[in-house]
Design an enzyme around this catalytic site. Structure first.
Site, PDB file in Angstrom:
ATOM      1  N   SER A   5      -9.670   2.162   3.065  1.00  0.00           N
ATOM      2  CA  SER A   5      -8.791   2.824   2.125  1.00  0.00           C
ATOM      3  C   SER A   5      -7.815   1.897   1.401  1.00  0.00           C
ATOM      4  O   SER A   5      -7.248   2.298   0.388  1.00  0.00           O
ATOM      5  CB  SER A   5      -8.001   3.903   2.865  1.00  0.00           C
ATOM      6  OG  SER A   5      -7.101   3.310   3.782  1.00  0.00           O
TER       7      SER A   5
ATOM      8  N   SER B 212      -9.742   0.098   7.385  1.00  0.00           N
ATOM      9  CA  SER B 212      -9.169   0.196   6.042  1.00  0.00           C
ATOM     10  C   SER B 212      -8.520  -1.072   5.491  1.00  0.00           C
ATOM     11  O   SER B 212      -8.194  -1.121   4.311  1.00  0.00           O
ATOM     12  CB  SER B 212      -8.152   1.336   5.985  1.00  0.00           C
ATOM     13  OG  SER B 212      -8.812   2.576   5.892  1.00  0.00           O
TER      14      SER B 212
ATOM     15  N   LYS C 250       0.854  -1.190   0.000  1.00  0.00           N
ATOM     16  CA  LYS C 250       0.000   0.000   0.000  1.00  0.00           C
ATOM     17  C   LYS C 250       0.889   1.239   0.000  1.00  0.00           C
ATOM     18  O   LYS C 250       1.913   1.278   0.687  1.00  0.00           O
ATOM     19  CB  LYS C 250      -0.901  -0.024   1.244  1.00  0.00           C
ATOM     20  CG  LYS C 250      -1.947   1.086   1.280  1.00  0.00           C
ATOM     21  CD  LYS C 250      -2.811   0.975   2.537  1.00  0.00           C
ATOM     22  CE  LYS C 250      -3.869   2.064   2.603  1.00  0.00           C
ATOM     23  NZ  LYS C 250      -4.681   1.998   3.833  1.00  0.00           N
TER      24      LYS C 250
END
Lengths: 493, 94
Positions: A150, A174, A75
């Site tokens: 996210s 997330s 990420k």
């Protein structure tokens, strides 16, 4: 050849070289990602070079590490030395961290190969990955839907079988929410279980790095190489890291499972309710003792979270000043304008909303009414969990109140977007671990996630229950339709 | 309820150059979110200790040993403007 377990078995047997493992991931990314847009950047040459070194060392009989040759995605909120890390914000365009996050150091030391950077909501603020400043990731199960957020890129890349494992971060859901919406397994470890050194801070008392993969077993294989004390992160716990695979017996007879009644309320999609209730019945059939419990302050969790998280964010994001790294606005007349113009020009609207909200709740005259109040309610929320875990080993809830929603459906209404986190934020406020596993599909074929929660530092029980459930069900093995064709092609070869 | 003056002040505190048009967009959104947060007031929290973080930790210290620090070039490598080993900014004194 798609799970971490598959890859590691073949790599150890020697039927798959590290180089071939990397090439397989690169091929799958090339085939699937143009439609899904999970990856921001793919580093083919560097990954192939690292794989070649591993193959060479293995041929010479050297110890190459327990994850040697395993490709994974990162990420865009986790620092890798000299590789652009933007948090999907224009304000960090061009930022190349001068160091690796501890999780990257540890995974690399174990032989795993980082292969590219994954899309996310800007600074991890969002529940749909629509707040990325750079691209829109789509849900592999229905490309007109969001992948969750996210960590939407991290979830989509695993769901589409591009890589067997990705790293995400979870401040209010997330990792778990996109895992649920993309039909994969995602773990938010206990606060302090995994070092946050090199994780770009959003809300420091809530943030935690964790893995997304295709099964609880895969998470158990990877977690020991993320977890443990790190002198660089004073909040990382100096507790031993257990062998998470040792508990994966598939036997959960006598385990006490609590079902919090406050999570089965109006607003819960009927299909999600049905799938979660069926999953609870399955756990019961496997020998678990199921009972209803109460977490009475659940309804205050979202309000509490958006005070605590935005307060911390407003402070953490003060460092983006147009001076130390990233972008700077042009044509500024003085230092103050460097700050104010850079921040207005390069932060996205959701980040601006949260900075302003956080500044408000911390400002003179409002601190006690909002921030202090929220910290007190946080205590009540934590006590709810402490009390529940006196009587049960795990709690079972839906991960998300709905399956994936359509792209654009909630972007005009920030509060509506916040409510997507209703079942996940309490976990961060209390600091406990949470695992999301697939537990069914909606009529339209969208995945539904089951959330398992446990006491602090009891990831082992979550993985044990997740594994037992996955031994008895096949939701986690189902692939999105467009992905099936690709695998048939590979099998023919 | 948050006013135009409040939000202009918040923008200043947050170091955000917001136009009146910007503020007109953000104000109703912040009002809506704050109205939702108001529900916390309904809860009696008299005498409840605040939780700023969940760990049983206080003042974690390390040995006072000299270690390597980031080389200057590495610290400057992502800055938008550097010169002679420094971060550059517009003149602070006019």
């Amino acid at each position: 050849m798609e799970t971490v377990a598959d890859f590691l078995a073949a790599l150890r047997r020697g039927t798959l070289s590290a180089r071939a493992a990397v090439d397989l991931a690169l091929q799958r990314i090339a085939a699937a990602d143009p439609a899904l847009q999970a990856f921001l950047a793919v580093r083919a040459d560097e990954a192939r070079a690292q794989a070649a070194r591993i193959d060479e060392q293995r041929a010479q009989g050297q110890d190459v590490g327990p994850l040697a040759g395993l490709p994974f995605g990162v990420k865009d909120v986790i620092c890798e030395r000299d590789h652009e890390c933007t948090c999907c914000s224009k304000i960090l365009k061009g930022y190349r961290p001068p160091y690796n996050a501890t999780v990257i150091e540890r995974l690399r030391a174990a032989g795993a190969i980082p292969i590219g950077r994954l899309n996310m909501d800007e600074f991890a603020m969002g529940s749909s990955t629509e707040h990325s400043a750079f691209q829109q990731t789509r849900n592999p199960w229905d490309t007109t839907c969001i992948p969750g957020g996210s960590s939407g890129g991290s979830a989509a890349a695993v769901a589409a079988r591009m890589v067997p494992m990705t790293l995400g971060s979870d401040t209010g859901g997330s990792i778990r929410q996109p895992a649920a919406l993309c039909g994969v397994t995602g773990l938010k470890p206990t606060y302090g279980r995994v070092s946050r050194y090199g994780l770009v801070a959003y809300a420091s008392s809530l943030d935690q790095i964790g893995p997304l993969a295709l099964s609880a077993e895969d998470v158990a294989l990877v977690l020991p190489h993320l977890a443990g004390h790190d002198p660089q992160d004073t909040t990382s716990a100096a507790l031993p890291v257990p062998d998470y695979c040792a508990g994966l017996s598939g036997d959960i007879r006598g385990l006490r499972v609590g079902v919090p009644k406050e999570y089965f309320v109006a607003g819960l999609d009927p299909e999600v309710r049905h799938a979660v209730q069926a999953a609870i019945a399955r756990l019961s059939a496997l020998g678990a003792r199921v009972e209803e419990v109460s977490l009475p302050h659940t309804e205050y969790a979202i309000a509490t979270y958006y005070v605590v998280a935005t307060a911390e964010a407003s402070s953490n994001l003060a460092r983006y000043d147009g001076i130390h790294y990233g972008a700077r606005a042009a044509d500024t007349r003085n230092l103050l304008e460097v700050y104010t113009h850079t921040r207005r020009q390069f932060f996205g609207d959701e980040v601006i909303r949260r900075i302003m909200l956080g500044t408000y709740v911390l400002s003179a005259g409002y601190y006690d009414a909002y921030y202090l109040k929220a910290l007190q309610v946080r205590t009540l929320i934590k006590r709810d969990f402490d009390a529940a875990f006196e009587n049960v080993d795990v709690l079972v809830t839906p991960t998300s109140p709905t399956p994936a929603f359509k792209l654009g459906a909630r972007t005009a209404d920030p509060l509506q977007m916040y409510l997507a986190d209703i079942f996940t934020v309490s976990v961060n406020l209390a600091g406990i671990p949470g695992l999301s596993i697939p537990c069914g599909f909606s009529e339209k074929g969208l995945p539904i996630g089951l959330q398992l929660l446990a006491k602090p530092f009891d990831e082992a029980t979550l993985l044990k229950v997740g594994h037992a459930y996955q031994c008895a069900t096949d939701y986690h093995t189902r692939r999105p339709a467009n992905c099936t064709d690709l695998f048939d092609e590979e099998t023919k070869e | 309820m948050i006013s135009h003056t409040d939000i202009a002040y918040l923008a200043r505190l947050s170091r955000l150059a917001m136009s009146d048009a910007d503020l007109a967009v953000f104000m109703p959104q912040l009002q809506q979110i704050l109205a939702y947060i108001e529900q916390l007031r309904a809860l009696d929290t008299t005498g409840i200790e605040p939780t700023a973080h969940v760990l049983p930790l206080r003042n974690v210290t390390r040995a006072d040993d000299v270690g390597a620090s980031l080389p200057q070039a590495a610290a400057l490598q992502s800055a938008p403007q550097v010169g002679d080993g420094f971060f550059c900014v517009p003149a602070v004194i006019e």
